[in-house]
Motif scaffolding. Structure first.
Motif, short mmCIF file in Angstrom:
data_model
loop_
_atom_site.label_atom_id
_atom_site.label_comp_id
_atom_site.label_asym_id
_atom_site.label_seq_id
_atom_site.Cartn_x
_atom_site.Cartn_y
_atom_site.Cartn_z
N ASP A 80 -37.07 15.02 37.56
CA ASP A 80 -37.43 14.94 38.98
C ASP A 80 -37.42 13.50 39.49
OD1 ASP A 80 -37.60 17.58 39.57
OD2 ASP A 80 -39.78 17.73 39.42
N ALA A 81 -37.68 12.54 38.61
CA ALA A 81 -37.64 11.14 39.03
C ALA A 81 -36.22 10.73 39.41
CB ALA A 81 -38.16 10.24 37.90
N TRP A 82 -35.26 11.34 38.77
CA TRP A 82 -33.85 11.05 39.03
C TRP A 82 -33.28 11.91 40.17
CZ3 TRP A 82 -30.14 14.87 37.27
CH2 TRP A 82 -28.81 14.53 37.55
N SER A 83 -33.63 13.20 40.17
CA SER A 83 -32.97 14.13 41.09
C SER A 83 -33.56 14.13 42.49
CB SER A 83 -33.01 15.54 40.51
OG SER A 83 -34.36 15.97 40.33
N ILE A 84 -34.89 14.10 42.60
CA ILE A 84 -35.52 14.15 43.92
C ILE A 84 -36.43 12.94 44.15
CG2 ILE A 84 -35.38 16.65 44.13
CD1 ILE A 84 -38.32 16.82 43.32
#
Length: 468
Positions: A349-353
């Motif tokens: 989630d840190a990378w995607s959103i």
């Protein structure tokens, strides 16, 4: 001038604070020594602190109970845990110890329910809410639960077509089928679309109810469900959608005597930085008082209130610990700390959103600090983390390259979604293995116990998946 990392944190936030403290210059998490865990298990490793799950459940229940008493509210409150946030057996079992109800979102969730039932982790009176798109297989399994005698199994209709397919599949079923309806919300102004794809548009709901449900002896309408994806927040947008759903509930209730439940969905936030502030008590009281007032004005019975808290339930129980392998100074202003796994793989989630998590060093709090970027060991340009609560900067302790003790970093409150989204135990980018996973609990005397749930993924496990 003081400029140690300890000074930075103490000047910026209230510290120590819930869950975080120092013991001999090493960070602790809910009293658990992270130094001890690092020395015992090495890095990287994920861990989950099971007692936090029960704490969150009790907190929500107590606040709703208090608001219900304060407002002399006549309905009841029901806490549901949505399994998709963290499906692990030890997590769901821990939640069930606190008598939660469950929410499902796919066909395999029903197999999970049956497995837990066989192990006597739940009984047939447990309220089970079925959300998500209903494939025919999903519907068949839900109807099997109904025939088995799960008396509080409720299908939340995501579209009008689902009712048609239930009618076709359930021809031989003899028991009445309990259903709910989900109202599609209007999205926030900056969204790429106007109305959520999930649920039935409000303008269609009353006609659908009157024409397809009201006089249909096969079904019993029990619940209206709505969910605001951006969360339960004290904003004009949230209260606007809340009032739309409440108004729809009231209109349907006038012609649906069995309709008795108003479902808020999920949406309670969790702490994602040390300066996090959210008045849970205020929001819960406002929700309860608004429902009571609206029902009183229309002279209808106050509904039971349901929530489907997943991230709120398990998010703050999880963490992942890394070791900094190398420092890199790529230009005059940009320093990098390279950690011993991939951020994309472990906290996707840190990378995607661009989700934020609480990031803290485990050691070296008495050192000076500097602005850094954190990089993973994959070959992907996007495998980094470089913004925190300090004006979109990460500030972490400095240390000499020849320091014998590495710097250890922890990303905290990662207990929801990350394992499922990253495909825990499967193939990862650059074939970087899933880290070791550790479970932390307390025994009957309150002492900490810890053990390995699963070792770091092996070469043989990955080769087997890949067909080698």
């Amino acid at each position: 001038m003081k400029n140690t990392y300890t000074d930075l944190i103490e000047q910026s936030y209230y510290f120590p604070q819930e869950g975080f403290d120092l013991n001999n210059e090493y960070l602790t998490f809910h009293g658990v020594s992270l130094k001890y865990l690092i020395e015992k298990y090495g890095t990287p490793f994920k861990f989950i602190y099971l007692p936090k799950i029960g704490d969150q459940i009790k907190k929500a229940r107590n606040l709703f109970k208090r608001a219900i008493k304060k407002n002399k509210y006549q309905g009841n409150y029901h806490f549901c845990y949505c399994t998709k946030c963290n499906h692990f057996y030890h997590v769901v079992s821990e939640a069930l110890k606190h008598k939660v109800n469950l929410e499902t979102s796919s066909s395999f969730d029903i197999d999970l329910i049956l497995k837990l039932y066989k192990e006597k982790k739940l009984n047939k009176k447990c309220i089970i809410l079925h959300n998500g798109y209903k494939t025919d297989e999903y519907l068949r399994k839900i109807l099997e639960l109904n025939e088995m005698g799960f008396e509080n199994s409720v299908i939340i209709l995501d579209s009008t077509d689902e009712l048609t397919r239930i009618e076709a599949i359930s021809k031989e079923n003899t028991k009445k089928i309990k259903i709910g309806v989900r109202m599609a919300i209007n999205e926030e102004a900056q969204s790429a679309y106007y109305t959520s794809r999930l649920g039935i548009p409000q303008k269609e709901m009353l006609d659908f109810f009157h024409n397809r449900i009201k006089d249909n002896d096969k079904f019993e309408l029990k619940m209206l469900h709505f969910f605001v994806d951006s969360g339960i927040k004290d904003t004009l947008y949230y209260w606007g959608e809340f009032q739309r759903a409440l108004s729809l509930y009231i209109e349907m209730k006038k012609d649906a005597p069995k309709l008795s439940s108003f479902n808020l969905g999920g949406g309670f936030p969790i702490r994602n930085h040390l300066g996090f502030e959210y008045d849970y008590e205020y929001m819960i009281n406002e929700i309860v008082s608004n429902i009571k007032e609206a029902c009183a004005q229309e002279g209808i019975e106050e509904p039971n209130i349901f929530t489907e808290f997943g991230k709120y339930t398990v998010g703050e129980s999880g963490a992942i610990i890394f070791e900094v392998l190398e420092q890199k100074q790529q230009n005059d202003t940009e320093a990098w700390y390279i950690i011993n796994n991939s951020l994309m793989n472990t906290i996707p989630d840190a990378w995607s959103i661009h989700e934020k998590f609480i990031l803290l060093p485990i050691n070296k709090w008495s050192n000076n600090y500097q602005r850094v970027n954190i990089g993973g060991i994959s070959c992907d340009h996007s495998d980094y983390y470089n913004s925190e609560d300090f004006n979109q900067e990460i500030l972490l302790p400095k240390y000499p390259k020849d320091d014998k003790e590495p710097l250890y970093l922890g990303f905290f409150h990662t207990g929801a979604y990350q394992d499922a989204i990253s495909g825990y135990g499967g193939i990862k980018h650059c074939l970087i293995p899933s880290p070791k996973q550790v479970i932390i609990d307390r025994d009957e005397k309150g002492n900490f116990i810890d053990y390995v749930y699963r070792e770091e993924q092996s070469v043989q496990e990955m080769f087997k998946i890949l067909g080698y």
